[in-house]
Scaffold this active site. Sequence first.
Site, short mmCIF file in Angstrom:
data_model
loop_
_atom_site.label_atom_id
_atom_site.label_comp_id
_atom_site.label_asym_id
_atom_site.label_seq_id
_atom_site.Cartn_x
_atom_site.Cartn_y
_atom_site.Cartn_z
CG ASP A 122 -1.72 1.24 1.38
OD1 ASP A 122 -2.47 1.53 0.43
OD2 ASP A 122 -1.61 1.92 2.41
CG ASP A 179 -0.90 2.29 6.99
OD1 ASP A 179 -1.51 2.18 5.90
OD2 ASP A 179 -0.66 3.38 7.52
CG ASP A 197 -4.20 -1.02 3.59
OD1 ASP A 197 -4.61 -0.79 2.44
OD2 ASP A 197 -3.39 -0.29 4.18
#
Length: 698
Positions: A385, A588, A592
């Site tokens: 990410d 995080d 996600d």
Amino acid sequence: MTAAPWLRTLEVAHRLPGRVRLRYRRNAHAPDAAVLEGMARLIDGVTSARVNARAASLVIDFDAQRTTLMAIVTALGDLGWDAVKARPRDDEGAGAVAAALAVLVGASVAPMPARLPLSLAAALPMLRAGVEDYRENGVTSHVLESMAVAISLARSDFLAANATTFMLALGEYMEQSIARRSDDLLKHLLRPSSDLIWVLRDGEEAQIPAGEVAVGDTVVVGAGAVIPVDGTVMSGEGVVNEAAMTGESVSAIKTRGAKVLSGTTMEDGRLAIYAEQVGRHTAAARIADYVEQSLTAKSEAQLDAARLADRLVPTVLKLAGVSAVLTGDWRAAASVLQADYSCALKLATPVAFKSAMFNAGQAGILVKGATALERLAHADTFIFDKTGTLTTGHLEITDSIAFDSTYSAEDLICLAASVEEHYFHPLALAVVKAARATDQHRHFEHTEVQFIVAHGVASEVKGQRIVVGSRHFVEDHEGIDVSAHSDVVERLYLEGKTLLFIGFGGRLLGILALKDSLRADAAATIARLRRAGVKRVLMLTGDHRDRAAELADQLGLDGFHAELTPEDKAGIIAGLNAKGAKIAFVGDGVNDAPALAGAHVGVAMQKGADIARLTADVVLLEDSIARVADARALANSAMARIATNYKLTVGLNTAILGLAALGVLSPVATAVLHNGTTIGILLNAFRGSAPKADRRPG
């Protein structure tokens, strides 16, 4: 009144997820086996219990979602049984070794008529265990060892019988000590709370058992103590070391209103804490559960080794029979029966995993089980990410554009900060930080600030309304025309920047542009992952495509997907999984969690949302992306060590078996070589160090 102890000892003989077999020794006054079985069934979480009175064993099946082995042992203690323990103590194992050595030495000088009774007495516990194991599991390595000793006793080869008994006792003691050491090291990652906790009751402090602390209690913690609950500070001031839970090396000052976590340590001061999570619901207990589960969960490598060991047992038995027939000497058969593969194959792999998990914990990486470590080593595609992972997640002002010449760029920042300083959103904090860094930090007097959820803030400065927030807020909510500056707005958007619009007196006064910064070690980490065998590195982000392309090019990524929703991220993971990719996803945020759950192995950043940290298989305890590469390096090292131990076990034991079958090795020599090599392989599995960062330029 405490009941008299029913059992002299209770120890684990064998354990599987959801099942444990306990060996016990009863006192003379203890009830019969049926009562013991019935009492075990009363323990919460136990689904069945059965006693084998002849073998003195208790098999318990339990629901691993409701209880753990240690909880069952605690419950047994609550029934009034003392001398209860989850496993044999080190001194008892050492005592068995000493007793076997005494018989080995004593029988060699004892009169001939006394040698058989002495040798038989020393070997009887092992022979009885072999018979019990045969009844429950068929032919196992313990059965083979018992047969080897029985053959030596039948041939009146007391030296071989006693030497074998001694070597088996020594080998088992060393093997259990090494395995226990790996468990203890792993559990040491979290310091346990005290059994007694100070609470405030009726205005007075009192010590109560940890199990009696309830939500709503006021817990008092002084310097040097471990905080036993999750909660909020009600009064007092203290310095708390949170490294055990967050990986943060700098201690934090806690005052009224601050949140504290169980498992953290009070370095100085004194706090009264309102208990919000207690017992098994605390953060420390949840992580301890991960550790407890990791001690029983088996990886594929572990299962493969155990299956091979079980398949080889009948082969060893057949080889012993063939050797006896061909050589005409049962001594050769006794030698063969001692050289099995089981111990090293079944113990070396879990010990290596646990050692690696402990080293990972020391390096700031929490690995939730051997399977997670194994999958991390096998992952061929790493997907990151962007925000908070490849980037710091900390916004910084890059542009301050004023559309009124009477206001400078610094004036615009300070004006926005004057009303934003009452707000704790990341955008507001970035603006305030930038204002403090200006040459002349100017504060504009204003009236009470109004917060408009999900839009921005509003106030009055010099009798004129000021608003700071999104384009939607100033344009649609406040009716301020932005179209005259659309070219500037579009350019900043294309650069991947977050924009704050400042309206003053009904007109657009200016725009602040903010941008996340790339982590300094992101490129080096990706380079290390490639050197560690990762084939593809990709990025997923909800950010603008042009900004994502710029970042991907800067880091040398193999590809990226931009402007994604959380569902899009999970869909991309699913698509790559369907094509056979083994994915490690690093993220995080709350958004996600679906991707973390859908990946082959999920890795959560240290400052990630709770749901991300709970969903992930690996959690970084330090806010450093370099720990991702460290985790991969450690996983690779563990798997390489396991492969080496596997080859050593098969090679060395095959050589010992061959020599024993040919009559070259006596039973004593076989016992020494087999147990010695097994201990050596276990020590090799146990060794290891925390991963060191690869400092080569990427």
